[in-house]
Design an enzyme around this catalytic site. Structure first.
Site, PDB file in Angstrom:
ATOM      1  N   ASP A   1       0.772  -1.218   0.025  1.00 47.19           N
ATOM      2  CA  ASP A   1      -0.021   0.040   0.045  1.00 47.19           C
ATOM      3  C   ASP A   1       0.825   1.203  -0.075  1.00 47.19           C
ATOM      4  O   ASP A   1       1.623   1.419   0.944  1.00 47.19           O
ATOM      5  CB  ASP A   1      -0.873   0.010   1.082  1.00 47.19           C
ATOM      6  CG  ASP A   1      -2.057   1.007   1.076  1.00 47.19           C
ATOM      7  OD1 ASP A   1      -1.914   1.946   0.274  1.00 47.19           O
ATOM      8  OD2 ASP A   1      -3.231   0.698   1.760  1.00 47.19           O
TER       9      ASP A   1
ATOM     10  N   ARG B   1      -0.389   4.487  -0.311  1.00 49.14           N
ATOM     11  CA  ARG B   1      -1.403   5.658  -0.406  1.00 49.14           C
ATOM     12  C   ARG B   1      -1.150   6.273   0.997  1.00 49.14           C
ATOM     13  O   ARG B   1      -0.293   5.918   1.998  1.00 49.14           O
ATOM     14  CB  ARG B   1      -2.774   5.122   0.014  1.00 49.14           C
ATOM     15  CG  ARG B   1      -3.389   4.403  -1.094  1.00 49.14           C
ATOM     16  CD  ARG B   1      -4.861   4.110  -0.956  1.00 49.14           C
ATOM     17  NE  ARG B   1      -4.882   2.758  -0.248  1.00 49.14           N
ATOM     18  CZ  ARG B   1      -5.706   1.917  -0.071  1.00 49.14           C
ATOM     19  NH1 ARG B   1      -7.162   2.426  -0.353  1.00 49.14           N
ATOM     20  NH2 ARG B   1      -5.573   0.818   0.753  1.00 49.14           N
TER      21      ARG B   1
END
Length: 515
Positions: A162, A164
């Site tokens: 991830d 983000r």
């Protein structure tokens, strides 16, 4: 009904000076950290009236939207919020191999029912790795016949699971004047809960967003559960996953020979949701499905599962089903092959290019095989971020559906996604255009574009048509336009086709103009 916040009053005097335009109206754009306020406008959805605040990160240059519902000034009761990352394949292109669009619409439905909340829409495709990373992930997974998961594919590519980040969220909350509010977070992802806590935003509780899986996203949801997502149904799903219709070869990114600004990065199959319950079958699929019971049996049942069907060119069949009746039939006859029609998609192949000049991804979808014996139907489809939401009236989405129908019925086609809002000027320009119109500061969109100082049509047709040439070397096409007058309005597009020596053998129009 959502109240409109005078966001100009939310900035410190140190952030910006108050500047007046020629009409004496305040035109300041508040800034918090790296988050710049751009515009705001109303968004009319199937779940009610939301109000969109549009921001841009000054470092990453990406846009962030805060779609609010209810009285945002009311900080006494907690806000239901969703941190939602964009997914062009499910939200724009009708893909069914993930649960992103269900989560988007499910969160908006809950927020509207609670009458007090915000959906933060972040352009962080592929868990922040970008669409190039996401597309190569999908290519790897499909090439392995789903033997590796999406998270394992990220590891193979040298990516974190991830990428983000959510630093813009507290800055937006501060700009909206709700930095000290309490939040109920709609998520299945513990990492988002931790991120909110790390950013000093007070999450008092969470609520899950889980939806029924399909044969196309069952493996994806299982991999999310294995990575820590709080999903209940993924572990005991009895669905058999459905694989791509043909083997997917792996390849390294390579330049496009006659357009070297483009890097061809990935190609994989997208299972697209059928339109109007019309299911497409090859002749092999058709005869296999109805070899024991003829199709007329299902048409003549008291509660007909199939309404009608027709033969198409290239030995294919289009079958119109009654979804409710077929679902009831499945409850009693689960092993009946006809039940497969409930989970049979339109298969399109996605091709992803990276542009080293604009630093954007270009997406092309192909259906069928282009050859010299027939002219592919071609659509240059304009994207709109707002049309990713469940709008009451979604013009771009409706035009895409019409184009897909034409291509599926014909059997061979190409869709080129023009991913910049505002006819190529970008989402920021489009959002300001909307705001100026809603506030009555301009009489029409053309006047707004002059105020913004952007061209009527700023799409990169030269680059787009160069990529079309890569998929259609014979340069003879059938071209879909909105109306016949679009031929005159889209001069830049028509000129680019002429420059690349494309011949339009037939014009197809999505809408007939009134005389």
């Amino acid at each position: 009904m959502t109240d409109m916040i005078n966001i100009n009053t939310k900035c410190d005097p140190n952030d910006t000076d108050e500047i007046k335009n020629l009409h004496g109206k305040t035109v300041i754009r508040p800034l918090r950290g790296t988050t710049l306020y751009i515009a705001e406008c109303n968004v009319d959805t199937r779940f009610g009236d939301f109000h969109a605040y549009v921001f841009q990160d000054l470092i990453g240059k990406h846009y962030i939207m805060a779609l609010t519902y209810g009285k945002v000034k009311d900080k006494e009761k907690p806000f239901y919020i969703r941190l939602h990352s964009s997914c062009v394949t499910s939200e724009t292109l009708r893909g069914s191999d993930c649960d992103c669009v269900q989560q988007l619409e499910g969160a908006m439905k809950i927020i509207s029912e609670k009458k007090h909340g915000i959906l933060f829409y972040l352009l962080q495709e592929g868990r922040g790795a970008g669409y190039v990373g996401k597309s190569r992930d999908r290519m790897l997974v499909q090439a392995s016949y789903d033997q590796i998961s999406t998270f394992e594919a990220y590891t193979v590519m040298g990516l974190k699971k991830d990428h983000r980040h959510y630093e813009n969220i507290p800055q937006i909350c501060d700009l909206l004047g709700i930095g000290n509010a309490k939040f109920i977070l709609l998520t299945n992802n513990p990492d988002k809960i931790q991120a909110m806590n790390d950013l000093k935003l007070e999450v008092i509780s969470t609520e899950p967003l889980e939806f029924e899986s399909s044969p196309f996203n069952a493996a994806y949801l299982a991999s999310k559960q294995a990575s820590g997502h709080l999903l209940r149904s993924a572990s005991h799903s009895t669905l058999r996953g459905k694989s791509a219709p043909e083997p997917v070869p792996l390849f390294k990114p390579t330049i496009v020979p006659n357009a070297q600004r483009f890097i061809y990065c990935a190609s994989y199959y997208l299972p697209m949701k059928p339109i109007n319950d019309e299911i497409l079958l090859t002749d092999k699929q058709f005869y296999e499905m109805f070899k024991h019971r003829p199709i007329d049996y299902y048409i003549n049942m008291p509660n007909a599962c199939i309404l009608h069907y027709q033969a198409l060119r290239n030995n294919r069949f289009l079958i119109k089903i009654d979804v409710n009746n077929l679902q009831k039939h499945e409850e009693h006859c689960r092993n009946d092959p006809v039940c497969e029609l409930l989970t049979t998609p339109y298969w399109f192949k996605i091709h992803v290019y990276y542009d080293i000049i604009s630093t954007r991804e270009f997406i092309i979808l192909t259906h069928g095989t282009v050859s010299m014996s027939h002219y592919p139907i071609v659509r240059l489809q304009m994207e709109s971020l707002f049309n990713r939401f469940p709008l009451r009236h979604a013009t771009h989405r409706d035009r895409l559906k019409q184009s897909v129908q034409l291509i599926v019925r014909y059997g061979v086609g190409i869709i080129l996604l023009l991913a910049d809002d505002g006819r190529g000027a970008g989402f920021g320009a489009y959002a300001v255009d909307r705001m100026l119109l809603e506030r009555g500061e301009v009489p029409h969109s053309d006047a707004a574009r002059k105020t913004i100082c952007v061209d009527h049509d700023a799409n990169d047709y030269d680059g787009t048509i160069a990529l079309l040439q890569h998929h259609c070397p014979q340069k003879k096409i059938q071209l879909i336009m909105n109306t016949s007058s679009s031929i005159l309005k889209k001069k830049a597009c028509i000129n680019a086709l002429a420059d690349y020596k494309f011949e339009v053998k037939k014009w197809l129009f999505l809408q007939q103009e009134e005389l």
